[in-house]
Design a protein around this motif. Structure first.
Motif, PDB file in Angstrom:
ATOM      1  N   ILE A   1       0.833  -1.202   0.000  1.00  0.00           N
ATOM      2  CA  ILE A   1       0.000   0.000   0.000  1.00  0.00           C
ATOM      3  C   ILE A   1       0.869   1.255   0.000  1.00  0.00           C
ATOM      4  O   ILE A   1       0.600   2.221  -0.726  1.00  0.00           O
ATOM      5  CB  ILE A   1      -0.963  -0.010   1.204  1.00  0.00           C
ATOM      6  CG1 ILE A   1      -2.049  -1.071   1.011  1.00  0.00           C
ATOM      7  CG2 ILE A   1      -1.598   1.367   1.414  1.00  0.00           C
ATOM      8  CD1 ILE A   1      -2.853  -1.355   2.274  1.00  0.00           C
ATOM      9  N   ALA A   2       1.924   1.258   0.827  1.00  0.00           N
ATOM     10  CA  ALA A   2       2.813   2.426   0.876  1.00  0.00           C
ATOM     11  C   ALA A   2       3.420   2.694  -0.495  1.00  0.00           C
ATOM     12  O   ALA A   2       3.508   3.848  -0.944  1.00  0.00           O
ATOM     13  CB  ALA A   2       3.908   2.196   1.914  1.00  0.00           C
ATOM     14  N   HIS A   3       3.814   1.633  -1.170  1.00  0.00           N
ATOM     15  CA  HIS A   3       4.432   1.794  -2.492  1.00  0.00           C
ATOM     16  C   HIS A   3       3.421   2.293  -3.521  1.00  0.00           C
ATOM     17  O   HIS A   3       3.710   3.211  -4.295  1.00  0.00           O
ATOM     18  CB  HIS A   3       5.020   0.452  -2.934  1.00  0.00           C
ATOM     19  CG  HIS A   3       5.684   0.503  -4.259  1.00  0.00           C
ATOM     20  ND1 HIS A   3       6.888   1.147  -4.477  1.00  0.00           N
ATOM     21  CD2 HIS A   3       5.312  -0.009  -5.473  1.00  0.00           C
ATOM     22  CE1 HIS A   3       7.230   1.032  -5.752  1.00  0.00           C
ATOM     23  NE2 HIS A   3       6.294   0.340  -6.372  1.00  0.00           N
ATOM     24  N   LEU A   4       2.223   1.694  -3.534  1.00  0.00           N
ATOM     25  CA  LEU A   4       1.206   2.106  -4.511  1.00  0.00           C
ATOM     26  C   LEU A   4       0.749   3.536  -4.259  1.00  0.00           C
ATOM     27  O   LEU A   4       0.514   4.297  -5.208  1.00  0.00           O
ATOM     28  CB  LEU A   4       0.014   1.149  -4.456  1.00  0.00           C
ATOM     29  CG  LEU A   4       0.284  -0.317  -4.803  1.00  0.00           C
ATOM     30  CD1 LEU A   4      -1.025  -1.114  -4.787  1.00  0.00           C
ATOM     31  CD2 LEU A   4       0.980  -0.455  -6.149  1.00  0.00           C
ATOM     32  N   ALA A   5       0.607   3.914  -3.006  1.00  0.00           N
ATOM     33  CA  ALA A   5       0.176   5.279  -2.695  1.00  0.00           C
ATOM     34  C   ALA A   5       1.226   6.294  -3.123  1.00  0.00           C
ATOM     35  O   ALA A   5       0.897   7.392  -3.595  1.00  0.00           O
ATOM     36  CB  ALA A   5      -0.125   5.408  -1.200  1.00  0.00           C
ATOM     37  N   ALA A   6       2.502   5.936  -2.976  1.00  0.00           N
ATOM     38  CA  ALA A   6       3.573   6.848  -3.386  1.00  0.00           C
ATOM     39  C   ALA A   6       3.641   6.989  -4.900  1.00  0.00           C
ATOM     40  O   ALA A   6       4.135   8.003  -5.410  1.00  0.00           O
ATOM     41  CB  ALA A   6       4.914   6.355  -2.845  1.00  0.00           C
ATOM     42  N   ALA A   7       3.142   5.985  -5.617  1.00  0.00           N
ATOM     43  CA  ALA A   7       3.193   6.001  -7.079  1.00  0.00           C
ATOM     44  C   ALA A   7       1.962   6.643  -7.706  1.00  0.00           C
ATOM     45  O   ALA A   7       1.891   6.768  -8.927  1.00  0.00           O
ATOM     46  CB  ALA A   7       3.358   4.574  -7.608  1.00  0.00           C
ATOM     47  N   THR A   8       0.980   7.043  -6.891  1.00  0.00           N
ATOM     48  CA  THR A   8      -0.265   7.637  -7.388  1.00  0.00           C
ATOM     49  C   THR A   8      -0.532   8.934  -6.640  1.00  0.00           C
ATOM     50  O   THR A   8       0.197   9.310  -5.721  1.00  0.00           O
ATOM     51  CB  THR A   8      -1.436   6.651  -7.188  1.00  0.00           C
ATOM     52  OG1 THR A   8      -1.485   6.246  -5.806  1.00  0.00           O
ATOM     53  CG2 THR A   8      -1.266   5.414  -8.063  1.00  0.00           C
ATOM     54  N   ARG A   9      -1.626   9.610  -7.014  1.00  0.00           N
ATOM     55  CA  ARG A   9      -1.895  10.920  -6.408  1.00  0.00           C
ATOM     56  C   ARG A   9      -3.260  11.028  -5.752  1.00  0.00           C
ATOM     57  O   ARG A   9      -3.405  11.675  -4.727  1.00  0.00           O
ATOM     58  CB  ARG A   9      -1.774  12.026  -7.469  1.00  0.00           C
ATOM     59  CG  ARG A   9      -0.394  12.180  -8.069  1.00  0.00           C
ATOM     60  CD  ARG A   9      -0.360  13.283  -9.108  1.00  0.00           C
ATOM     61  NE  ARG A   9      -1.272  13.000 -10.229  1.00  0.00           N
ATOM     62  CZ  ARG A   9      -2.448  13.584 -10.406  1.00  0.00           C
ATOM     63  NH1 ARG A   9      -2.871  14.505  -9.570  1.00  0.00           N
ATOM     64  NH2 ARG A   9      -3.200  13.255 -11.447  1.00  0.00           N
TER      65      ARG A   9
END
Length: 353
Positions: free
Chosen positions: A75-83
């Motif tokens: 989740i941390a990775h996906l959230a950092a890759a999106t806005r």
């Protein structure tokens, strides 16, 4: 009411309800976990562009074909890759973890990405019992203790333990009332039977039902959730999401070809032989016994598949029949190109892009 805006999405295009995605970071034959996680990241980015409301990742352990064993990390990775798209757990299997650890993990995620994180909780182990015991360090965990675990997690997040409680002075940091951060991720209860449906209703929480692997129980569970619902500080009326297996392709024939690997994967899990997602060629060439063919037919009957308009019609029929407030699509296929194409076709069929 507080928290409702973080729960209730807004439909896009001609969709009657918000559409979301459940992603397992599936590892296909010939693929590595690194590639699978990279593909999941690309899907999150594209889902945001295509107008999906949220993307959740599921907790599974000991399965070679599923790389989402650590939801908080992914989740941390996906959230950092999106806005803008909401990112969450579908879900964290709470009996596998100390509630304080989950409160700290998701408090941290909320501090990093305020207003975008969902905390979905399940009570199943997400694996076989030997692996569950290794995770829990005990064979004594009682799944019926789930309500107490949820209450404990909420207490750590909100600082809401009553006077005299042994954890009264313990706070989840980041998060909690003594933190500079405001609010916390909304809690969802997940289930495939009536247990969590009733609990979510009694607590006034949003509920997510796993229609994609428990289709016969969907309507009874949703009825139980709605009849049990009590308004809370979180919701003033029920909000029910259902997970739906769907595969869209450019033609009906290609959709059937792409849906077969998922059916064979389910068959192998049923036989206690989980593995990487097979290729379409492998799934079509597999020597099914008559009983296995019947299993596959039953499985395909629960998957909405076909060209874009066929899938849209199937999703609409399911939405109207169940009264679901949101549809969360999971697409079990081999390889990122087919998965991305399926989600894009659905989004375009609804005019979301």
């Amino acid at each position: 009411m507080s928290g409702e805006d973080e729960i209730r999405g807004v439909p896009r295009g001609t969709a009657g309800v918000p559409l979301s995605i459940l992603e397992l970071a599936t590892v296909g034959e010939g693929q590595t976990a690194t590639e699978s996680l990279r593909d999941a990241t690309e899907l999150a980015r594209r889902a945001e562009e295509w107008g999906y409301h949220r993307i959740w990742v599921a907790e599974h352990h000991g399965m070679p074909g599923v790389a989402s064993s650590s939801p908080a990390v992914l989740i941390a990775h996906l959230a950092a890759a999106t806005r803008t798209i909401r990112i969450g757990s579908g879900g964290v299997m709470l009996p596998n973890h100390a509630p304080l650890v989950i409160a700290e993990q998701f408090g941290t995620l909320h501090a990093l990405h305020p207003g975008r994180i969902d905390l979905g909780l399940g009570r199943a182990p997400g694996t076989d019992m030997a692996t569950a015991n290794a995770l829990r360090r005990s064979a004594e965990v009682d799944p019926d203790d789930f309500p107490r675990q949820v209450a404990e997690l909420t207490g750590f997040l909100d600082g809401s333990f009553p006077p005299g409680h042994p954890y009264e002075r313990i706070r989840a940091v980041p998060g909690g009332p003594d933190s500079a951060d405001t609010g916390r991720p909304p809690i969802w209860l997940l289930g495939s039977s009536g247990f969590s449906a009733r609990l979510a209703g009694l607590l006034g929480l949003p509920f997510a039902f796993a229609h994609h692997f428990s289709a016969a129980n969907t309507e009874p569970a949703l009825d139980l959730y709605r009849s049990s619902f009590r308004p809370s500080e979180v919701l003033d009326r029920p909000y029910a999401l259902i997970g739906v297996a769907a595969v869209a392709a450019d033609t009906e024939e290609e959709a059937l070809r792409q849906v077969m690997p998922g059916a064979l994967s389910w068959l192998r899990m049923r036989h206690g032989r989980p593995g990487r997602m097979p290729t379409p060629e492998e799934a079509l060439a597999y020597p099914y016994t008559p009983i296995e063919r019947e299993f596959v037919r039953d499985r395909l009957a629960t998957v909405v598949h076909g060209d874009a308009e066929t899938v849209r019609a199937g999703l609409e029929e399911l939405r109207k029949r169940t009264g679901a407030d949101e549809l969360m699509i999971t697409t079990m296929v081999h390889g990122a190109p087919a998965r991305l194409r399926s989600h894009e076709l659905v989004a375009r069929a609804y005019g979301m892009v």
